[in-house]
Design a protein around this motif. Structure first.
Motif, PDB file in Angstrom:
ATOM      1  N   ALA A  30      -0.491  40.470   2.352  1.00 13.50           N
ATOM      2  CA  ALA A  30      -0.664  40.486   3.801  1.00 13.50           C
ATOM      3  C   ALA A  30      -1.983  39.823   4.198  1.00 13.50           C
ATOM      4  O   ALA A  30      -2.047  39.057   5.171  1.00 13.50           O
ATOM      5  N   PHE A  31      -3.033  40.093   3.429  1.00 11.99           N
ATOM      6  CA  PHE A  31      -4.336  39.490   3.709  1.00 11.99           C
ATOM      7  C   PHE A  31      -4.300  37.982   3.524  1.00 11.99           C
ATOM      8  O   PHE A  31      -4.829  37.227   4.346  1.00 11.99           O
ATOM      9  N   GLN A  32      -3.668  37.516   2.466  1.00 13.90           N
ATOM     10  CA  GLN A  32      -3.604  36.081   2.203  1.00 13.90           C
ATOM     11  C   GLN A  32      -2.767  35.347   3.247  1.00 13.90           C
ATOM     12  O   GLN A  32      -3.023  34.187   3.567  1.00 13.90           O
ATOM     13  N   ASP A  33      -1.765  36.034   3.784  1.00 15.43           N
ATOM     14  CA  ASP A  33      -0.894  35.413   4.767  1.00 15.43           C
ATOM     15  C   ASP A  33      -1.567  35.267   6.119  1.00 15.43           C
ATOM     16  O   ASP A  33      -1.365  34.265   6.818  1.00 15.43           O
ATOM     17  N   TRP A  34      -2.420  36.250   6.478  1.00 15.97           N
ATOM     18  CA  TRP A  34      -2.936  36.287   7.853  1.00 15.97           C
ATOM     19  C   TRP A  34      -4.113  37.237   7.932  1.00 15.97           C
ATOM     20  O   TRP A  34      -4.014  38.374   7.502  1.00 15.97           O
ATOM     21  N   LYS A  35      -5.222  36.751   8.471  1.00 16.72           N
ATOM     22  CA  LYS A  35      -6.398  37.597   8.599  1.00 16.72           C
ATOM     23  C   LYS A  35      -7.177  37.201   9.846  1.00 16.72           C
ATOM     24  O   LYS A  35      -6.889  36.188  10.487  1.00 16.72           O
ATOM     25  N   ILE A  36      -8.165  38.013  10.193  1.00 16.23           N
ATOM     26  CA  ILE A  36      -9.068  37.678  11.292  1.00 16.23           C
ATOM     27  C   ILE A  36      -9.982  36.561  10.817  1.00 16.23           C
ATOM     28  O   ILE A  36     -10.624  36.674   9.773  1.00 16.23           O
ATOM     29  N   GLU A  37     -10.043  35.495  11.587  1.00 16.72           N
ATOM     30  CA  GLU A  37     -10.831  34.339  11.169  1.00 16.72           C
ATOM     31  C   GLU A  37     -12.015  34.106  12.094  1.00 16.72           C
ATOM     32  O   GLU A  37     -11.884  34.174  13.312  1.00 16.72           O
ATOM     33  N   GLY A  38     -13.151  33.851  11.497  1.00 13.53           N
ATOM     34  CA  GLY A  38     -14.352  33.500  12.235  1.00 13.53           C
ATOM     35  C   GLY A  38     -15.176  32.547  11.397  1.00 13.53           C
ATOM     36  O   GLY A  38     -15.222  32.675  10.160  1.00 13.53           O
ATOM     37  N   GLU A  39     -15.832  31.597  12.038  1.00 15.45           N
ATOM     38  CA  GLU A  39     -16.591  30.583  11.282  1.00 15.45           C
ATOM     39  C   GLU A  39     -17.707  31.195  10.458  1.00 15.45           C
ATOM     40  O   GLU A  39     -18.074  30.669   9.412  1.00 15.45           O
ATOM     41  N   GLN A  40     -18.244  32.328  10.924  1.00 12.37           N
ATOM     42  CA  GLN A  40     -19.364  32.965  10.224  1.00 12.37           C
ATOM     43  C   GLN A  40     -18.957  34.288   9.560  1.00 12.37           C
ATOM     44  O   GLN A  40     -19.811  35.093   9.229  1.00 12.37           O
ATOM     45  N   PHE A  41     -17.655  34.488   9.363  1.00 11.07           N
ATOM     46  CA  PHE A  41     -17.189  35.745   8.782  1.00 11.07           C
ATOM     47  C   PHE A  41     -17.091  35.644   7.260  1.00 11.07           C
ATOM     48  O   PHE A  41     -16.730  34.599   6.719  1.00 11.07           O
ATOM     49  N   SER A  42     -17.375  36.751   6.595  1.00 12.21           N
ATOM     50  CA  SER A  42     -17.169  36.881   5.148  1.00 12.21           C
ATOM     51  C   SER A  42     -16.159  38.006   4.926  1.00 12.21           C
ATOM     52  O   SER A  42     -15.981  38.876   5.790  1.00 12.21           O
ATOM     53  N   TYR A  43     -15.529  37.998   3.740  1.00 10.01           N
ATOM     54  CA  TYR A  43     -14.399  38.897   3.537  1.00 10.01           C
ATOM     55  C   TYR A  43     -14.434  39.557   2.160  1.00 10.01           C
ATOM     56  O   TYR A  43     -14.899  38.988   1.182  1.00 10.01           O
ATOM     57  N   LEU A  44     -13.878  40.762   2.138  1.00 10.08           N
ATOM     58  CA  LEU A  44     -13.540  41.446   0.903  1.00 10.08           C
ATOM     59  C   LEU A  44     -12.198  42.131   1.133  1.00 10.08           C
ATOM     60  O   LEU A  44     -12.031  42.876   2.112  1.00 10.08           O
ATOM     61  N   ASN A  45     -11.238  41.874   0.261  1.00 10.98           N
ATOM     62  CA  ASN A  45      -9.920  42.494   0.377  1.00 10.98           C
ATOM     63  C   ASN A  45      -9.729  43.486  -0.770  1.00 10.98           C
ATOM     64  O   ASN A  45      -9.673  43.096  -1.923  1.00 10.98           O
ATOM     65  N   VAL A  46      -9.683  44.764  -0.423  1.00 11.32           N
ATOM     66  CA  VAL A  46      -9.411  45.824  -1.392  1.00 11.32           C
ATOM     67  C   VAL A  46      -8.332  46.716  -0.787  1.00 11.32           C
ATOM     68  O   VAL A  46      -8.573  47.354   0.247  1.00 11.32           O
ATOM     69  N   PRO A  47      -7.145  46.767  -1.362  1.00 10.81           N
ATOM     70  CA  PRO A  47      -6.072  47.587  -0.783  1.00 10.81           C
ATOM     71  C   PRO A  47      -6.480  49.044  -0.628  1.00 10.81           C
ATOM     72  O   PRO A  47      -7.182  49.621  -1.466  1.00 10.81           O
ATOM     73  N   TYR A  48      -6.021  49.626   0.441  1.00  8.83           N
ATOM     74  CA  TYR A  48      -6.313  51.025   0.792  1.00  8.83           C
ATOM     75  C   TYR A  48      -6.049  51.980  -0.363  1.00  8.83           C
ATOM     76  O   TYR A  48      -6.852  52.887  -0.638  1.00  8.83           O
ATOM     77  N   PHE A  49      -4.943  51.760  -1.066  1.00 12.26           N
ATOM     78  CA  PHE A  49      -4.585  52.692  -2.138  1.00 12.26           C
ATOM     79  C   PHE A  49      -5.596  52.680  -3.283  1.00 12.26           C
ATOM     80  O   PHE A  49      -5.693  53.642  -4.031  1.00 12.26           O
ATOM     81  N   ASP A  50      -6.353  51.591  -3.409  1.00 17.23           N
ATOM     82  CA  ASP A  50      -7.377  51.531  -4.444  1.00 17.23           C
ATOM     83  C   ASP A  50      -8.645  52.281  -4.044  1.00 17.23           C
ATOM     84  O   ASP A  50      -9.573  52.403  -4.857  1.00 17.23           O
ATOM     85  N   LEU A  51      -8.684  52.773  -2.801  1.00 16.47           N
ATOM     86  CA  LEU A  51      -9.892  53.436  -2.303  1.00 16.47           C
ATOM     87  C   LEU A  51      -9.664  54.919  -2.011  1.00 16.47           C
ATOM     88  O   LEU A  51     -10.556  55.595  -1.496  1.00 16.47           O
ATOM     89  N   LEU A  52      -8.482  55.408  -2.340  1.00 16.69           N
ATOM     90  CA  LEU A  52      -8.167  56.801  -2.038  1.00 16.69           C
ATOM     91  C   LEU A  52      -9.093  57.776  -2.764  1.00 16.69           C
ATOM     92  O   LEU A  52      -9.387  58.867  -2.261  1.00 16.69           O
ATOM     93  N   ASP A  53      -9.565  57.384  -3.950  1.00 17.82           N
ATOM     94  CA  ASP A  53     -10.430  58.269  -4.729  1.00 17.82           C
ATOM     95  C   ASP A  53     -11.910  58.058  -4.437  1.00 17.82           C
ATOM     96  O   ASP A  53     -12.769  58.693  -5.072  1.00 17.82           O
ATOM     97  N   GLY A  54     -12.222  57.147  -3.510  1.00 17.76           N
ATOM     98  CA  GLY A  54     -13.622  56.927  -3.160  1.00 17.76           C
ATOM     99  C   GLY A  54     -13.969  55.460  -3.025  1.00 17.76           C
ATOM    100  O   GLY A  54     -13.220  54.573  -3.447  1.00 17.76           O
ATOM    101  N   VAL A  55     -15.129  55.205  -2.418  1.00 19.55           N
ATOM    102  CA  VAL A  55     -15.548  53.827  -2.128  1.00 19.55           C
ATOM    103  C   VAL A  55     -16.766  53.412  -2.948  1.00 19.55           C
ATOM    104  O   VAL A  55     -17.334  52.341  -2.716  1.00 19.55           O
ATOM    105  N   GLU A  56     -17.160  54.248  -3.926  1.00 21.75           N
ATOM    106  CA  GLU A  56     -18.386  53.954  -4.669  1.00 21.75           C
ATOM    107  C   GLU A  56     -18.343  52.604  -5.364  1.00 21.75           C
ATOM    108  O   GLU A  56     -19.359  51.891  -5.449  1.00 21.75           O
ATOM    109  N   ASP A  57     -17.157  52.191  -5.835  1.00 21.11           N
ATOM    110  CA  ASP A  57     -17.056  50.950  -6.598  1.00 21.11           C
ATOM    111  C   ASP A  57     -17.253  49.700  -5.746  1.00 21.11           C
ATOM    112  O   ASP A  57     -17.469  48.604  -6.292  1.00 21.11           O
TER     113      ASP A  57
END
Length: 378
Positions: A30-57
């Protein structure tokens, strides 16, 4: 708790070319198909299910010197992740309404006055659908307004007209759209305006309309701002452009700032590519080169001007747009037919909705339109 950031606030950051970091927690496809675009934007794509146990990583992958916005499809997952990040000591926001809201945001931008005389000089307002790359227009004069290529978010136009005390008298679609659901007919029904559609695109529609044909004229207000139809087939067989007050050229999906329209969404690319070339290389070249081109879509965020509008003089496009500078007709034909992007999501269902053959509810319409617009030749 994390704070919400509205689609309008994100849009303003894009227009102002501000930096922002987006943590997109949708699935990778879904991220690769379509995302919010801005000339000065940076991105990190981590699926929600990979963060259910915490965001420390992922903490060390998030900047601390700029805005961080968490994004998901509908809002819920991004709120959950944003709150985890806040608990971990980070200040972040989440996108209110998620990508569904992003798909529907319309930003009105005035393009300035029209005729040079009189107390009311008229105005063209461009509504930028920033998440989908769709562009629609309101032509205003003396308390009257004409709409061109309105989206299904009809309340935005109706509220804007009410706020400015405008009567919508005519509503046009430049062609039968296949990438998004038109709001033109609904607006006409609610306001009593005349709804216009090219008859060559409308043999199968289930409703009444006024025939938009080459040479059709509509006057806006007492200052006689003139909207003239110009038959320009190629994207569809009925595609029609407009010349407004001898200043603007509304090109629909035939000509964009950095590309040209695709001729295949009715399955007739080989049949219509010749019409496309004729419109681009003959019809448009006979017009004044000082006309300002206003397309129905943009493809790249870089096409936005400093004020967020999408517009460029015809002579600039004639010089710089690759699709307008292919002398050999066979080379042009191959370039068009061999560089077609994937077809828009649910485009057949969207076409049938715009014909009146389907009447999906609001949520179904939102689902049909999810994803980027794909109206241009690559």
């Amino acid at each position: 708790m994390a704070q919400a950031m509205t689609t309008k606030e994100v849009t303003q950051k894009i227009i102002r070319r501000e930096k922002m970091f987006i943590l997109d927690v949708r699935n990778e496809d879904a991220f690769q198909d379509w995302k919010i675009e801005g000339e000065q934007f940076s991105y990190l794509n981590v699926p929600y299910f990979d963060l259910l146990d915490g965001v420390e990583d992922i903490l060390d992958q998030l900047p601390t010197d700029q805005n961080v916005l968490v994004v998901c499809a509908k809002e819920g997952s991004s709120i959950f992740v944003a709150d985890l990040l806040e608990e971990a000591g980070r200040t972040v926001s989440y996108l209110a309404g998620g990508m569904k809201a992003w798909s529907e945001h319309l930003e009105p931008i005035s393009l300035g006055s029209l005729n040079e005389t009189g107390a009311d000089r008229g105005e063209v307002v461009q509504f930028v659908r920033i998440g989908k790359g769709c562009l629609s227009y309101m032509i205003i004069s003396e308390g009257e307004a004409v709409l061109v290529d309105a989206t299904r978010m009809t309340d935005v136009y109706l509220d804007y007209a009410k706020e400015r005390q405008l009567e919508i008298t005519h509503v046009f679609d430049t062609h039968l759209h296949a990438d998004h659901i038109s709001g033109g007919r609904e607006i006409a029904e609610k306001t009593g305006a005349t709804y216009w559609l090219p008859p060559k695109d409308a043999p199968d529609v289930t409703f009444d309309y006024a025939a938009l044909e080459d040479g059709s004229h509509v006057q806006v207000g007492d200052t006689q701002i003139d909207v003239r139809a110009l038959y320009s087939p190629g994207h569809t067989i009925g595609s029609t452009s407009f010349v407004v007050d001898n200043r603007y050229l509304l090109t629909g999906d035939i000509l964009f700032i950095d590309s040209i329209g695709r001729p295949d969404l009715a399955g007739l690319a080989e049949d219509w590519v010749g019409d496309l070339r004729d419109s681009l290389y003959n019809t448009y070249r006979e017009l004044s080169k000082d006309l300002i081109v206003l397309p129905a879509h943009f493809m790249l965020i870089e096409e936005l001007n400093e004020d967020g509008s999408v517009a460029e003089k015809l002579d600039v496009l004639l010089a710089n747009n690759h699709g307008l500078n292919i002398e050999d007709e066979e080379t042009f034909r191959k370039m068009v037919t061999e560089n077609l992007p994937p077809q828009p999501n649910a485009y057949q269902e969207i076409r049938e909705t715009n014909m009146g053959k389907q009447t999906p509810d609001r949520e179904a319409q939102r689902e049909m339109e999810v994803g980027p617009n794909r109206c241009a030749v690559r």
